[in-house]
Design a protein around this motif. Sequence first.
Motif, PDB file in Angstrom:
ATOM      1  N   THR A 150      55.934 -36.761 -22.781  1.00  0.00           N
ATOM      2  CA  THR A 150      57.215 -36.326 -21.769  1.00  0.00           C
ATOM      3  C   THR A 150      58.136 -37.287 -21.185  1.00  0.00           C
ATOM      4  O   THR A 150      58.867 -38.296 -21.999  1.00  0.00           O
ATOM      5  CB  THR A 150      55.600 -36.282 -20.024  1.00  0.00           C
TER       6      THR A 150
ATOM      7  N   LEU B  72      62.320 -32.917 -24.746  1.00  0.00           N
ATOM      8  CA  LEU B  72      61.767 -31.811 -25.169  1.00  0.00           C
ATOM      9  C   LEU B  72      62.200 -31.091 -26.653  1.00  0.00           C
ATOM     10  O   LEU B  72      61.136 -30.787 -27.182  1.00  0.00           O
ATOM     11  CB  LEU B  72      62.557 -30.732 -24.225  1.00  0.00           C
ATOM     12  N   GLU B  73      63.525 -31.564 -27.076  1.00  0.00           N
ATOM     13  CA  GLU B  73      64.129 -31.250 -28.687  1.00  0.00           C
ATOM     14  C   GLU B  73      63.251 -32.650 -28.923  1.00  0.00           C
ATOM     15  O   GLU B  73      62.776 -31.869 -29.987  1.00  0.00           O
ATOM     16  CB  GLU B  73      65.026 -32.360 -28.780  1.00  0.00           C
TER      17      GLU B  73
ATOM     18  N   ALA C  13      59.704 -33.293 -29.013  1.00  0.00           N
ATOM     19  CA  ALA C  13      58.342 -33.076 -28.988  1.00  0.00           C
ATOM     20  C   ALA C  13      58.314 -31.197 -29.620  1.00  0.00           C
ATOM     21  O   ALA C  13      57.696 -30.986 -30.216  1.00  0.00           O
ATOM     22  CB  ALA C  13      57.950 -32.599 -27.553  1.00  0.00           C
ATOM     23  N   GLU C  14      59.123 -30.911 -29.509  1.00  0.00           N
ATOM     24  CA  GLU C  14      59.397 -29.421 -30.557  1.00  0.00           C
ATOM     25  C   GLU C  14      59.156 -29.653 -31.919  1.00  0.00           C
ATOM     26  O   GLU C  14      59.014 -28.863 -32.813  1.00  0.00           O
ATOM     27  CB  GLU C  14      61.017 -28.551 -29.831  1.00  0.00           C
ATOM     28  N   ALA C  15      60.510 -30.869 -32.522  1.00  0.00           N
ATOM     29  CA  ALA C  15      60.884 -30.711 -34.009  1.00  0.00           C
ATOM     30  C   ALA C  15      59.341 -31.932 -34.030  1.00  0.00           C
ATOM     31  O   ALA C  15      59.245 -31.455 -35.410  1.00  0.00           O
ATOM     32  CB  ALA C  15      61.452 -32.029 -33.808  1.00  0.00           C
ATOM     33  N   ARG C  16      59.085 -32.518 -33.457  1.00  0.00           N
ATOM     34  CA  ARG C  16      57.489 -33.021 -34.217  1.00  0.00           C
ATOM     35  C   ARG C  16      55.976 -32.442 -34.118  1.00  0.00           C
ATOM     36  O   ARG C  16      54.864 -32.410 -33.439  1.00  0.00           O
ATOM     37  CB  ARG C  16      57.656 -34.339 -33.663  1.00  0.00           C
ATOM     38  N   GLY C  17      56.485 -30.671 -33.016  1.00  0.00           N
ATOM     39  CA  GLY C  17      55.053 -30.147 -32.761  1.00  0.00           C
ATOM     40  C   GLY C  17      53.926 -30.845 -32.051  1.00  0.00           C
ATOM     41  O   GLY C  17      53.106 -30.907 -31.947  1.00  0.00           O
TER      42      GLY C  17
ATOM     43  N   PHE D 198      54.268 -31.511 -24.612  1.00  0.00           N
ATOM     44  CA  PHE D 198      54.404 -31.632 -24.065  1.00  0.00           C
ATOM     45  C   PHE D 198      54.608 -31.713 -22.311  1.00  0.00           C
ATOM     46  O   PHE D 198      53.466 -30.125 -21.952  1.00  0.00           O
ATOM     47  CB  PHE D 198      56.301 -31.052 -23.487  1.00  0.00           C
TER      48      PHE D 198
ATOM     49  N   ASP E 122      55.139 -31.067 -18.477  1.00  0.00           N
ATOM     50  CA  ASP E 122      57.081 -30.912 -18.310  1.00  0.00           C
ATOM     51  C   ASP E 122      56.016 -31.045 -16.379  1.00  0.00           C
ATOM     52  O   ASP E 122      55.414 -30.306 -15.534  1.00  0.00           O
ATOM     53  CB  ASP E 122      56.122 -29.133 -18.232  1.00  0.00           C
TER      54      ASP E 122
ATOM     55  N   ASP F 214      54.484 -27.457 -15.323  1.00  0.00           N
ATOM     56  CA  ASP F 214      53.674 -27.137 -15.971  1.00  0.00           C
ATOM     57  C   ASP F 214      52.450 -26.562 -14.928  1.00  0.00           C
ATOM     58  O   ASP F 214      52.223 -27.722 -14.244  1.00  0.00           O
ATOM     59  CB  ASP F 214      52.959 -28.370 -17.240  1.00  0.00           C
TER      60      ASP F 214
END
Length: 328
Positions: free
Chosen positions: A81, A140-141, A143-147, A150, A152, A156
């Motif tokens: 986060t 966010l970048e 979290a997306e790269a590591r799966g 996130f 929010d 959320d």
Amino acid sequence: MAPPGETRIPTLNGIKDAYQLLSAPFAHTPMFQSTQLSHYFDADIWLKVESVNPIASFKSRGATVAIARALADHSVAEIVTSSTGNHGQGVALASKLRGISCHIFMPAEPNPVKLAMIESLGAIVHKIGHDLDFAKAKALEFAEARGALFVDDGEDPDVMEGAGTVGLEIARRLDHIDDVFIPMGSGNLAAGCATALKALHPGVRVTTVQSSQSPAMAMSFEQRTAVEFPAASIADGLECRVPATLALERVLALIDDVITITDEVILQACRTLIDVQHLVTEPAGAAALAGGHSVREKLAGRTVVLVISGGNLTPALLERAQALDSLI
């Protein structure tokens, strides 16, 4: 359940369900009538105190609910986060209790009290950028790269419904409420609380309070559309440069008014709560009192609740607050 591609709107039933996922000391938090403030305001003033828990903030509510619901749906190996501090503490604690690795992205110069607490909870801290929204973009970048999951704070609905349990407790505590004042950064707490309050007390007036040095949400409320504006407040818990879509939509739908207050007056509110209630709050935590004080003539004879959202006051800001006069 929202249709595919649409964000679910928080509901009273969702908040009630979220409440079942919480326990003391992060639920059933203190709420009491302030004799001194009631006398000064010539009103029935109640304080909802969210600073008496291990992270001195309401933020564990939303983090706990979002992570619990995510784990009920799928496995989670890593949690990420972004935060100026309090949300990061909540996510770090919820992650630690579940044995899940956690990464918190913070601005380059974070609140040292909150930073120390996050690190003590075992989270990996990434200090980056000039403000929260820059840190969020990087988080966010990452979290997306590591799966990774996130969590929010703003977009959320699970986090918002968790925060909304504060409003649920207020609504259940009193038979009649005229006004509730709530601090606002991204608007998550305000929107969640207003969802519960408006459902259970239809006549209640909900006012949010933001620093005039971080007015993006206030400007967005006035213009009825998202407005980006630099944040430069000492009240890091009120920081927001880029309004979150879900939070802003719910604020526009549910909030009656937004007040902006200078940082100096917010610090005076910190001093007031120390003097009057022996209650240490961070600037964001005292913002509701500052906002109520600014319109006190309109509150005479009314039942008013002030949400004290956090108590992570740094020694430097405590010294500044003590050098100022109380508001009363």
